[in-house]
Motif scaffolding. Structure first.
Motif, mmCIF file in Angstrom:
data_model
loop_
_atom_site.group_PDB
_atom_site.id
_atom_site.type_symbol
_atom_site.label_atom_id
_atom_site.label_comp_id
_atom_site.label_asym_id
_atom_site.label_seq_id
_atom_site.Cartn_x
_atom_site.Cartn_y
_atom_site.Cartn_z
ATOM 1 N N SER A 20 -3.116 -16.996 -5.282
ATOM 2 C CA SER A 20 -1.854 -17.596 -5.700
ATOM 3 C C SER A 20 -0.735 -17.068 -4.814
ATOM 4 O O SER A 20 -0.817 -15.966 -4.264
ATOM 5 C CB SER A 20 -1.559 -17.264 -7.150
ATOM 6 O OG SER A 20 -1.429 -15.877 -7.312
ATOM 7 N N ASN B 226 6.683 -2.940 -2.454
ATOM 8 C CA ASN B 226 6.904 -1.752 -1.644
ATOM 9 C C ASN B 226 7.677 -2.121 -0.393
ATOM 10 O O ASN B 226 8.566 -1.378 0.051
ATOM 11 C CB ASN B 226 5.554 -1.133 -1.271
ATOM 12 C CG ASN B 226 5.680 0.063 -0.354
ATOM 13 O OD1 ASN B 226 5.830 -0.094 0.852
ATOM 14 N ND2 ASN B 226 5.639 1.249 -0.923
ATOM 15 N N ASN B 227 7.336 -3.277 0.173
ATOM 16 C CA ASN B 227 8.053 -3.774 1.337
ATOM 17 C C ASN B 227 7.852 -5.272 1.445
ATOM 18 O O ASN B 227 6.974 -5.852 0.781
ATOM 19 C CB ASN B 227 7.596 -3.075 2.625
ATOM 20 C CG ASN B 227 6.153 -3.376 2.971
ATOM 21 O OD1 ASN B 227 5.825 -4.463 3.440
ATOM 22 N ND2 ASN B 227 5.275 -2.394 2.746
ATOM 23 N N GLN C 293 7.620 -8.371 4.500
ATOM 24 C CA GLN C 293 7.424 -8.557 5.933
ATOM 25 C C GLN C 293 7.605 -10.025 6.286
ATOM 26 O O GLN C 293 7.337 -10.910 5.466
ATOM 27 C CB GLN C 293 6.019 -8.085 6.325
ATOM 28 C CG GLN C 293 5.738 -6.647 5.933
ATOM 29 C CD GLN C 293 4.321 -6.213 6.191
ATOM 30 O OE1 GLN C 293 3.668 -6.675 7.121
ATOM 31 N NE2 GLN C 293 3.815 -5.272 5.381
ATOM 32 N N LEU D 78 9.628 -5.656 9.218
ATOM 33 C CA LEU D 78 9.278 -5.144 7.902
ATOM 34 C C LEU D 78 10.512 -4.473 7.312
ATOM 35 O O LEU D 78 11.199 -3.715 7.992
ATOM 36 C CB LEU D 78 8.131 -4.138 8.027
ATOM 37 C CG LEU D 78 7.585 -3.458 6.769
ATOM 38 C CD1 LEU D 78 6.122 -3.068 6.991
ATOM 39 C CD2 LEU D 78 8.392 -2.231 6.372
ATOM 40 N N ARG E 151 11.736 -2.270 3.871
ATOM 41 C CA ARG E 151 11.236 -1.550 2.713
ATOM 42 C C ARG E 151 12.113 -1.839 1.494
ATOM 43 O O ARG E 151 13.272 -2.245 1.633
ATOM 44 C CB ARG E 151 11.176 -0.055 3.002
ATOM 45 C CG ARG E 151 10.337 0.261 4.226
ATOM 46 C CD ARG E 151 10.066 1.722 4.433
ATOM 47 N NE ARG E 151 9.487 1.941 5.753
ATOM 48 C CZ ARG E 151 8.232 1.639 6.081
ATOM 49 N NH1 ARG E 151 7.422 1.136 5.186
ATOM 50 N NH2 ARG E 151 7.793 1.863 7.301
ATOM 51 N N ASP F 66 4.254 -6.784 0.076
ATOM 52 C CA ASP F 66 3.242 -5.736 -0.017
ATOM 53 C C ASP F 66 3.617 -4.882 -1.220
ATOM 54 O O ASP F 66 4.661 -4.246 -1.224
ATOM 55 C CB ASP F 66 3.231 -4.921 1.275
ATOM 56 C CG ASP F 66 2.186 -3.825 1.275
ATOM 57 O OD1 ASP F 66 2.022 -3.192 2.336
ATOM 58 O OD2 ASP F 66 1.533 -3.602 0.246
ATOM 59 N N GLY G 274 2.036 -2.322 -2.148
ATOM 60 C CA GLY G 274 1.672 -0.932 -1.911
ATOM 61 C C GLY G 274 0.575 -0.498 -2.840
ATOM 62 O O GLY G 274 -0.434 -1.166 -2.970
ATOM 63 N N GLY H 76 -1.598 1.728 -2.555
ATOM 64 C CA GLY H 76 -2.832 2.168 -1.923
ATOM 65 C C GLY H 76 -3.611 1.102 -1.189
ATOM 66 O O GLY H 76 -4.206 1.375 -0.159
ATOM 67 N N ALA H 77 -3.666 -0.083 -1.693
ATOM 68 C CA ALA H 77 -4.515 -1.086 -1.058
ATOM 69 C C ALA H 77 -3.690 -2.024 -0.201
ATOM 70 O O ALA H 77 -2.593 -2.408 -0.560
ATOM 71 C CB ALA H 77 -5.270 -1.885 -2.111
ATOM 72 N N GLN H 78 -4.233 -2.390 0.913
ATOM 73 C CA GLN H 78 -3.570 -3.313 1.797
ATOM 74 C C GLN H 78 -3.762 -4.724 1.283
ATOM 75 O O GLN H 78 -4.865 -5.238 1.271
ATOM 76 C CB GLN H 78 -4.195 -3.217 3.196
ATOM 77 C CG GLN H 78 -3.954 -1.915 3.894
ATOM 78 C CD GLN H 78 -2.676 -1.937 4.698
ATOM 79 O OE1 GLN H 78 -1.751 -2.652 4.362
ATOM 80 N NE2 GLN H 78 -2.623 -1.138 5.743
ATOM 81 N N LYS H 79 -2.700 -5.350 0.847
ATOM 82 C CA LYS H 79 -2.803 -6.713 0.380
ATOM 83 C C LYS H 79 -1.441 -7.357 0.520
ATOM 84 O O LYS H 79 -0.475 -6.913 -0.107
ATOM 85 C CB LYS H 79 -3.233 -6.751 -1.091
ATOM 86 C CG LYS H 79 -3.249 -8.135 -1.697
ATOM 87 C CD LYS H 79 -3.615 -8.073 -3.175
ATOM 88 C CE LYS H 79 -3.552 -9.452 -3.810
ATOM 89 N NZ LYS H 79 -3.898 -9.409 -5.240
ATOM 90 N N LEU H 80 -1.375 -8.375 1.347
ATOM 91 C CA LEU H 80 -0.140 -9.125 1.499
ATOM 92 C C LEU H 80 -0.230 -10.404 0.680
ATOM 93 O O LEU H 80 -1.274 -11.058 0.649
ATOM 94 C CB LEU H 80 0.100 -9.492 2.963
ATOM 95 C CG LEU H 80 0.447 -8.360 3.922
ATOM 96 C CD1 LEU H 80 0.603 -8.899 5.335
ATOM 97 C CD2 LEU H 80 1.715 -7.647 3.472
ATOM 98 N N PHE I 268 1.572 -13.993 0.538
ATOM 99 C CA PHE I 268 2.405 -14.808 1.402
ATOM 100 C C PHE I 268 3.126 -15.916 0.638
ATOM 101 O O PHE I 268 2.616 -16.450 -0.359
ATOM 102 C CB PHE I 268 1.552 -15.472 2.483
ATOM 103 C CG PHE I 268 1.134 -14.531 3.575
ATOM 104 C CD1 PHE I 268 -0.018 -13.774 3.447
ATOM 105 C CD2 PHE I 268 1.893 -14.407 4.724
ATOM 106 C CE1 PHE I 268 -0.415 -12.903 4.454
ATOM 107 C CE2 PHE I 268 1.505 -13.548 5.740
ATOM 108 C CZ PHE I 268 0.352 -12.795 5.606
#
Lengths: 112, 114
Positions: A1, A30-31, A33, A48, A50, A92, A94, A96-100, A102
């Motif tokens: 989603s 967290n940020n 981009q 990016l 923050r 993002d 944040g 811990g896990a990288q997940k953008l 969009f």
């Protein structure tokens, strides 16, 4: 989603003019981009910002972030034909896990 | 410094087949994530790997899987292909040295299922 909306979906301006794109999102971040994509190719990271920042500049790019309104804007000044592309905001969260996540993107066309 | 390399660039498969896509991240980057881009759904997160461990997974059926090797290279596999799997698959790498690093994306693999 999708995280949120980008506005406008398409934008056509004359070379030399400024282009502004807006992005809204739904959850805490967290940020945020911004990415550019040319003709269905890979994404290019632009800038990016923050969650504790309000404004950031990079060359002809200016990004603002308003966490109280959950919105961001990307301004491209003195546009060039080479800026023609699709622009995406991505958040993002944040944790811990990288997940953008969009947005749907803005298709920018610069007319010579 | 070499960028993120995805292979193959283009792929045509038949419904019911399976496919494996490859991604080589930037040297030194330990985090690799995968995204699917379609005209209808936009860019959607598939999964992310860090040091050979899957840390996060998007909302995709179990037909979509991946793995990461000790050299950080990653593969994603889609089994029993459906027409709706036709998409641009993008891989991104990040050093993940601190929270909130930008990502470097590859040029993608365009998969067409017929």
């Amino acid at each position: 989603s999708q995280q949120g909306e980008e506005d406008p979906q398409a934008l056509s301006i004359q070379e030399g003019e400024n282009a502004t794109m807006n992005c809204s999102y739904k959850t805490s971040i967290n940020n945020l981009q911004w990415y550019r994509q040319n003709s269905g190719r890979g994404l290019v990271h632009l800038i990016l910002i923050r969650s504790n920042e309000r404004e950031k500049h990079s060359g002809r790019l200016r990004v603002t972030l308003d966490t109280s309104k959950k919105s961001s804007s990307l301004l491209i000044t003195a546009s060039r034909a080479a800026d023609t592309a699709s622009y995406f905001c991505a958040t993002d969260a944040g944790q811990g896990a990288q997940k953008l996540v969009f947005g749907q993107g803005t298709r920018l066309t610069i007319n010579p | 410094k070499a960028g993120v390399t995805q292979t193959p660039r283009y792929l045509i498969k038949t419904r019911g087949q399976q496919v494996t896509l490859s991604c080589s991240p930037i040297s030194g980057h330990r985090s690799v994530s995968w995204y699917q881009q379609t005209p209808g759904q936009g860019l959607q997160f598939l999964f992310e790997y860090f040091s050979e461990t899957q840390r996060n997974k998007g909302n995709f059926p179990g037909r979509f899987s991946g793995r990461q090797f000790s050299n950080s290279r990653s593969e994603m596999n889609v089994s029993t292909l459906e027409l709706g799997d036709s998409a641009l698959y993008l891989c991104a790498s990040s050093p993940r040295e601190r929270a909130g690093s930008g990502y470097t994306f590859g040029s993608g693999t365009r998969l067409t299922v017929v």
